[in-house]
Design an enzyme around this catalytic site. Sequence first.
Site, PDB file in Angstrom:
ATOM      1  CB  CYS A   2      37.321 -25.835  83.766  1.00  0.00           C
ATOM      2  SG  CYS A   2      36.239 -24.832  85.027  1.00  0.00           S
ATOM      3  NE  ARG A  27      37.677 -26.091  78.034  1.00  0.00           N
ATOM      4  CZ  ARG A  27      37.158 -25.696  77.043  1.00  0.00           C
ATOM      5  NH1 ARG A  27      36.645 -25.418  75.287  1.00  0.00           N
ATOM      6  NH2 ARG A  27      35.503 -26.361  77.393  1.00  0.00           N
ATOM      7  CD1 TRP A  75      36.698 -18.046  84.836  1.00  0.00           C
ATOM      8  CD2 TRP A  75      34.614 -18.662  85.104  1.00  0.00           C
ATOM      9  NE1 TRP A  75      35.569 -17.211  84.291  1.00  0.00           N
ATOM     10  CE2 TRP A  75      34.481 -17.546  84.638  1.00  0.00           C
ATOM     11  CE3 TRP A  75      33.613 -19.283  85.062  1.00  0.00           C
ATOM     12  CZ2 TRP A  75      33.020 -17.496  84.750  1.00  0.00           C
ATOM     13  CZ3 TRP A  75      32.208 -19.112  84.568  1.00  0.00           C
ATOM     14  CH2 TRP A  75      32.494 -17.700  85.082  1.00  0.00           C
ATOM     15  CG  ASN A 101      36.222 -28.851  82.794  1.00  0.00           C
ATOM     16  OD1 ASN A 101      36.904 -29.346  83.552  1.00  0.00           O
ATOM     17  ND2 ASN A 101      36.814 -28.944  81.668  1.00  0.00           N
ATOM     18  N   GLY A 102      31.886 -28.792  84.165  1.00  0.00           N
ATOM     19  CA  GLY A 102      30.513 -28.864  84.848  1.00  0.00           C
ATOM     20  C   GLY A 102      30.118 -28.666  85.757  1.00  0.00           C
ATOM     21  CD  GLU A 481      31.499  -9.017  68.279  1.00  0.00           C
ATOM     22  OE1 GLU A 481      32.206 -10.505  68.651  1.00  0.00           O
ATOM     23  OE2 GLU A 481      30.228  -9.871  68.730  1.00  0.00           O
ATOM     24  CE  LYS A 485      34.622  -9.747  70.900  1.00  0.00           C
ATOM     25  NZ  LYS A 485      32.943  -9.995  70.674  1.00  0.00           N
ATOM     26  CD  GLU A 488      33.620 -10.482  74.746  1.00  0.00           C
ATOM     27  OE1 GLU A 488      33.039 -11.676  74.914  1.00  0.00           O
ATOM     28  OE2 GLU A 488      34.505  -9.988  74.258  1.00  0.00           O
ATOM     29  CG  HIS A 504      13.223   6.833  71.889  1.00  0.00           C
ATOM     30  ND1 HIS A 504      12.245   7.249  72.180  1.00  0.00           N
ATOM     31  CD2 HIS A 504      13.519   6.590  70.994  1.00  0.00           C
ATOM     32  CE1 HIS A 504      11.447   7.774  70.703  1.00  0.00           C
ATOM     33  NE2 HIS A 504      12.080   7.427  69.984  1.00  0.00           N
ATOM     34  CE  LYS A 603      37.647 -19.207  71.616  1.00  0.00           C
ATOM     35  NZ  LYS A 603      36.890 -17.576  71.036  1.00  0.00           N
TER      36      LYS A 603
END
Length: 608
Positions: A2, A27, A75, A101-102, A481, A485, A488, A504, A603
């Site tokens: 956050c 964030r 968040w 935050n946390g 990656e 992307k 996301e 496989h 983020k």
Amino acid sequence: MCGIVGYTGPRDAGPVLLDGLRRLEYRGYDSAGIALVTESGDLFVEKRAGKVAVLQEALGGDPPRAGIGLGHTRWATHGRPSDLNAHPHSDCTGRITVVHNGIVENFRELRDELVERGHKLTSETDTEVVAHLVEDAYEGDLADAVRAALRRLEGAYALVVLHRDEPDRLVGARLNAPLIVGIGDGESLLASDPAAIVAYTKRVIFLADGDVADLRPGTAIVTDRNGTVLDRPVDIIPWSAEAAEKGGYPHFMLKEIHEQPEALTACMTGRLRGESVCLEELDPIRARLHAIERVELIACGTAYYASLVGAALFEDWLGVPARATVASEFRYSPPPVDARTLVVAVTQSGETADTIAAARLAGERGGLVIAVTNTVGSAITRESHASVFLQAGPEVAVAATKTFVTQVATLIMLAADVSRELGKRTLQEEAVLVDALRRLPKQAERAIELAESTPDVAARYADAAGFMYIGRAFGYPAALEGALKIKEISYLHAEGYAAGELKHGPISLLEPSCPLVAVATRSSVYEKLISNLMEGKARDARVLAIATEGDTQIERLATDVLWVPDAPEALATILAVIPLQLFAYHVAVARGRDVDQPRNLAKSVTVE
């Protein structure tokens, strides 16, 4: 995950807080709120579920004038996104308010205890207990009350508290979550990220775990939780507020993709000397490097994929076992770590909780820990024996772009420096690598130019039901990656696979609605990759290839091709990911997604 901002000083605090929240919204953006002690001495609180714009609308214009206040963009971790659960949270008296935050791990026990003593808690959050603990401890001095409350908390926190009756004072504290102090001319600020306050001051104090900051306009006293005054240095933020603006691009993500050549240049500045790679940050630990018999890289998400490149190079160049491990798993099946183990902790923010915890464990067991991060003063640097900074500048979009390419480049340089230190590579090999690294920023520019057709290509694939990404050797991390992307930011399912694994099981997914994206740049395993590409083509899957300029064979095999310049295999990972980033971006735009703030993501992942 956050954003926090606080202000005390001569300015009108409301606009400062709202500006900071807009800069921090990447964030966390499921709710936002501010609290002010107004000129009339009242505590004003407004908070709303939704983005900062929703809060701004609820304020009906400008908030009341005030010289002090705090703000938060959330968040959610405890309690669903709602007006009630949004921060700030207040105590029973309505005089104390807090943002946090946390995670307070023992909040249920604390909540039960507070309720039993007659406190009325109204939200579903863990944060609210902090306000009530401060209320219980308050005897006329806010900092003393906050320190007393902190001694009851277990878990992680970055928090800021104000009291209506002390109308020029903010108290902040941190443990396993980022919080910085800004010192201006007759004003002081607190924030979870420099982006929130760099427009007002570049002079900052990076708080360490356990620090408590007592702020009045223009001054800050830092203590531990027992009240002992601590000496913390004042650092200078090396970038401007303009660096965190869009600069004419429609999205931060597109801007940051285009900043990658510049970021690579900055990343390598001062580190390529003559025909050698030299990281001065390693000088204090060079003697310990000679005992290394194994290398462990720990990271999460994008940083983990970058670490796969680093692990391959450490193993090849040093001739010792090296592996990359997802940091969230490292502690629960830890390898034997001792003084002969080099542990490289890779985290963009330097505040990734899983990576910090893994690095801490490695250090406790005697490992030599090197942090690779973009953030000076971040928590990971205090868990490490040496820190190597990406020097990529601020990255605002939630989806990592320039931090990935600089992570790969930094890990390449780190592996090169260590292998040279240990006499494992020849001067000629080093010279060839340095020459390739020097050419890399221009090649990144060329990769962006070659991707000019990406919007049209993406439009043809935007209706896909899902994607399969494949690569071999150094193309495999690029494929992973690339798949991440597109997941996301476009919310399409995508799988990244080592190309040889396609037959496989995953090949059963391939059909016209599930295209195959192949990282098919020039490499020692190119022909093997082409065989895997043909397996997909035989199942009527559309094939999008990322290929090296001048490859005439791939044009005959793939449905579409995005080109990159020729480069050594490890460096080709960096170049290959650029068109993959742009492809994901344009698919997301075509599907109408919120590219910079994708749903459910933030983020910086500062909780485990």
